[in-house]
Design an enzyme around this catalytic site. Structure first.
Site, short mmCIF file in Angstrom:
data_model
loop_
_atom_site.label_atom_id
_atom_site.label_comp_id
_atom_site.label_asym_id
_atom_site.label_seq_id
_atom_site.Cartn_x
_atom_site.Cartn_y
_atom_site.Cartn_z
N ASP A 149 -2.51 -32.29 101.78
CA ASP A 149 -3.13 -33.04 102.88
C ASP A 149 -2.80 -34.52 102.67
O ASP A 149 -1.71 -34.83 102.21
CB ASP A 149 -4.65 -32.76 102.88
CG ASP A 149 -5.28 -32.98 104.24
OD1 ASP A 149 -5.02 -34.03 104.85
OD2 ASP A 149 -6.04 -32.12 104.72
N HIS A 159 0.28 -35.32 104.03
CA HIS A 159 0.04 -35.78 105.40
C HIS A 159 0.06 -37.31 105.49
O HIS A 159 -0.50 -37.89 106.42
CB HIS A 159 -1.29 -35.22 105.93
CG HIS A 159 -1.25 -33.73 106.13
ND1 HIS A 159 -2.27 -33.02 106.72
CD2 HIS A 159 -0.31 -32.80 105.80
CE1 HIS A 159 -1.95 -31.73 106.76
NE2 HIS A 159 -0.78 -31.57 106.20
#
Ligand SMILES: *[C@@H]1O[C@H](CO)[C@@H](O)[C@H](O)[C@H]1NC(C)=O
Ligand SMILES: *[C@@H]1O[C@H](CO)[C@@H](O)[C@H](O)[C@H]1NC(C)=O
Length: 480
Positions: A280, A303
Site C-alpha cells: 500500500d 501506492h
C-alpha cells in the site's frame, strides 16, 4: 574573576573527562544469583574516582560504583550506560521458543534503570516474539539496540482484536532510540491471505502493525529493517520530535493494506532516508500530522507517498506543513497523492511534493477529494454519491517532478464541488507516457481545482476534459 572562573570550568571539564574515561561497562545477569545482593544485578557503571564527596562533588556523580572493582582495568569502556542483553533474561534466540517474556523482563529493567540503558538484541540470532507492549515512562534514556532478528509467529489468531493489533509497540517513552542492523520479520503471509481485500468472503479486520510508537517524544529510529508486516510496518502516532533515518522496509507489492510508514497525530516527524517496498502507501501521512519533512525516499512497489486518507467516516482531519523533498518512486500505483474521503471535515494545507522522479508510475500526481473504496461490502455505492462536506485542500505545491506515467492521465486534480482545492501550484513538471507518441501523450484532468502559479508543466495542467470514466475515484482500485 574571569580567569578564576575559567580555571574552575577547565578543572570541571577535566574531571568529567577523567570520570568518563575511567568508567566501565560490566556485564551481569538479571537473575538474583549474586550471593551479595538479592536485587537483580545489572551492568553497572563503575569509576575509578573516589567515593564520597571529598572532592566537593556529590556522590551521584559516581553512580552505582561497585565495591571491589577499583583494581580491575576498565574493559570496553563506554559512556552509553547500563546494558541489558535479552540473552541474559532467558531469550533463546532459536527462532522457535517464545522469547516474549525475556523481552518484557529486559524492558522492565532497562526502563527502570537510573542510568541511560541499552536493551541489546544480539546479532546472529532470531527471536520469536509475540504481541508485545513496551511502555514507559522510563527513568532514563533507553536505547533498543536491534542487531538480531525478531520474528512474529505466522499464526496471530490469539492477538488483541480491539482496534488495531500491534506486534511490538512502544508507548509513553521519552527520548527512546531504536537502532541497529537488525530486522523485524512480521510473517504477514497468513494475514494477507485472510484479508477481506484478497478474499471477499472474509470479514474485514485489522491485521497487526509491526512496530508502533505511541506518545513517544524525542524519538529516533534508525537503520533497522522491517519486513513482511501483516499490515502497517512502522506506525507513529501522538509523538513529537521524531527522526526516522535510513530505514529499510520490504514486503510484496500485492500485500493488502500494507503501508510502509504511517504517521498520525504527530508533530515534527523527519524521515531522512527510507527504502520502502510495500503493498500500500510507502508513506501515509494521516490525520493530525503537522510539520513533517521527508527526504531521500525510495518507494516501490506500493501506492506511493500519500497525504491521507483523511476524513473517513465523516471524521475531522487536520494536516499541515508537510514537505516531501527528494523521492524516487518506481512501479507504483500512485506517486504524489492527497486523498480525502467524501463527507469528512477539516483541512490539508501547506503540502509540498518537491524533487521527485516517477519511474513507470500508474498515476503520478493525484489529488482525489472524492476518495472512497468500493470494496467495502457494506457500502457498495459509496463512491457515486457526492456529499456536501469535504476535507478542504489548499496551498499544495508540486515542483520539479519528472518521469514516466503508465496511465495517460498523469496529473489528476479532482476536487469536491463544495470545497474546490485552492492554491495548487505546479512548477517544472515533465511527465511522459511510455512510448509517448502523440495519440497516447500524457494528459491532465481537473475538477474544481483552483490553480495558483503554474510554470513549465507538461502535460499542460487541466488541459483535458475529465470524462465520466476519469471521475470514478481511483479508490475503486482496492486501495486504502
Ligand atoms: C567489547 O564488547 C564487544 C561486544 O559487545 C566484544 O565483541 C568485544 O570483544 C569487547 N571488547 C573488549 C576489549 O572487551
Ligand atoms: C514546517 O515544518 C518544518 C519541519 O519540517 C519546520 O522547520 C518549519 O518551521 C515549519 N513551518 C512552519 C511555518 O511552521
Amino acid at each position: 574573576m574571569a580567569s578564576r572562573s575559567l580555571l574552575a570550568t577547565v578543572c570541571l571539564l577535566l574531571l568529567l573527562l577523567l570520570t568518563l574515561l575511567g568508567s566501565t561497562l560490566v556485564e551481569a545477569r538479571p537473575a538474583p544469583r549474586s550471593p551479595h545482593r538479592n536485587a537483580p544485578r545489572r551492568h553497572l557503571w563503575t569509576t575509578n574516582a573516589p567515593e564520597g564527596s571529598a572532592d566537593g562533588y556529590p556522590n551521584t556523580w559516581y553512580a552505582h560504583r561497585k565495591l571491589g572493582e577499583e583494581s580491575k582495568p576498565p574493559k570496553n569502556a563506554t559512556t552509553k550506560g547500563v546494558q541489558f542483553d535479552v540473552g541474559s533474561f532467558g531469550a533463546t534466540g532459536d527462532g522457535q521458543t517464545d522469547d516474549t517474556g525475556a523481552f518484557q523482563n529486559a524492558w522492565a529493567q532497562a526502563c527502570s534503570s537510573e542510568q541511560p540503558a541499552v536493551l541489546l538484541v544480539p546479532a546472529g540470532k532470531s527471536y520469536l516474539v509475540k504481541e508485545t507492549s513496551l511502555s514507559g515512562p522510563c527513568k532514563s534514556k533507553v536505547t533498543f539496540k536491534l542487531e538480531g532478528t525478531l520474528v512474529a509467529p505466522e499464526d496471530k489468531s490469539g492477538w488483541s482484536k480491539q482496534g488495531h493489533p500491534h506486534w511490538v509497540s512502544f508507548s509513553n517513552v521519552d527520548s527512546l532510540t531504536v537502532t541497529g542492523k537488525g530486522a523485524m520479520d512480521g510473517k504477514g503471509k497468513t494475514s494477507w491471505k485472510n484479508s477481506c481485500r484478497r478474499n471477499h468472503k472474509m470479514p474485514c479486520t485489522f491485521a497487526p502493525a509491526a512496530l508502533t510508537f505511541s506518545s513517544c517524544n524525542h524519538l529516533k529510529v534508525e537503520n533497522i529493517k522491517l519486513l513482511n508486516a501483516p499490515q502497517i510496518h512502522l506506525w507513529v502516532e501522538f509523538c513529537s520530535d521524531v527522526t526516522l533515518s535510513r530505514l529499510t522496509i520490504a514486503s510484496p507489492g500485492n500485500s493488502p493494506e500494507n503501508d510502509g510508514i504511517h504517521v498520525a497525530h504527530s508533530d515534527g516527524v523527519r524521515i531522512l532516508g527510507a527504502k520502502i517496498k510495500a503493498g500500500d502507501d510507502c508513506i501515509s501521512i494521516a490525520m493530525g500530522t503537522t510539520n513533517l519533512y521527508a527526504t531521500k525516499i525510495e518507494c516501490g512497489p506500493g501506492h506511493g507517498i500519500s497525504v491521507g486518507s483523511l476524513g473517513k467516516g465523516s471524521t475531522r482531519a487536520e494536516v499541515s506543513n508537510v514537505t516531501i523533498d527528494g523521492a524516487h518512486v518506481s512501479g507504483t500505483l500512485f506517486g504524489a497523492r492527497i486523498k480525502t474521503w467524501q463527507g469528512g471535515t477539516g483541512y490539508a494545507r501547506d503540502i509540498k511534493f518537491l524533487n521527485m522522479v516517477m519511474d513507470k508510475v500508474k498515476n503520478p500526481i493525484v489529488i482525489d477529494q472524492n476518495y472512497c473504496t468500493t470494496s467495502d461490502p457494506s457500502k457498495p455505492k459509496a463512491c457515486s454519491q457526492k456529499e456536501s462536506a469535504a476535507v478542504e485542500i489548499s496551498n499544495v505545491e508540486f515542483s520539479n517532478i519528472r518521469g514516466t506515467s503508465v496511465n495517460r492521465d498523469a496529473i489528476r486534480l479532482h476536487c469536491s464541488e463544495a470545497f474546490p482545492c485552492r492554491g495548487v501550484v505546479l512548477r517544472d513538471i515533465e511527465l511522459k507516457t511510455r512510448g509517448g507518441d502523440e495519440k497516447n501523450a500524457a494528459t491532465s484532468t481537473c475538477e474544481n481545482a483552483v490553480l495558483g502559479e503554474t510554470s513549465n508543466v507538461s502535460p499542460a495542467p487541466c488541459s483535458s476534459a475529465a470524462t465520466k470514466e476519469d471521475l470514478v475515484p481511483l479508490g475503486s482500485e482496492e486501495d486504502v
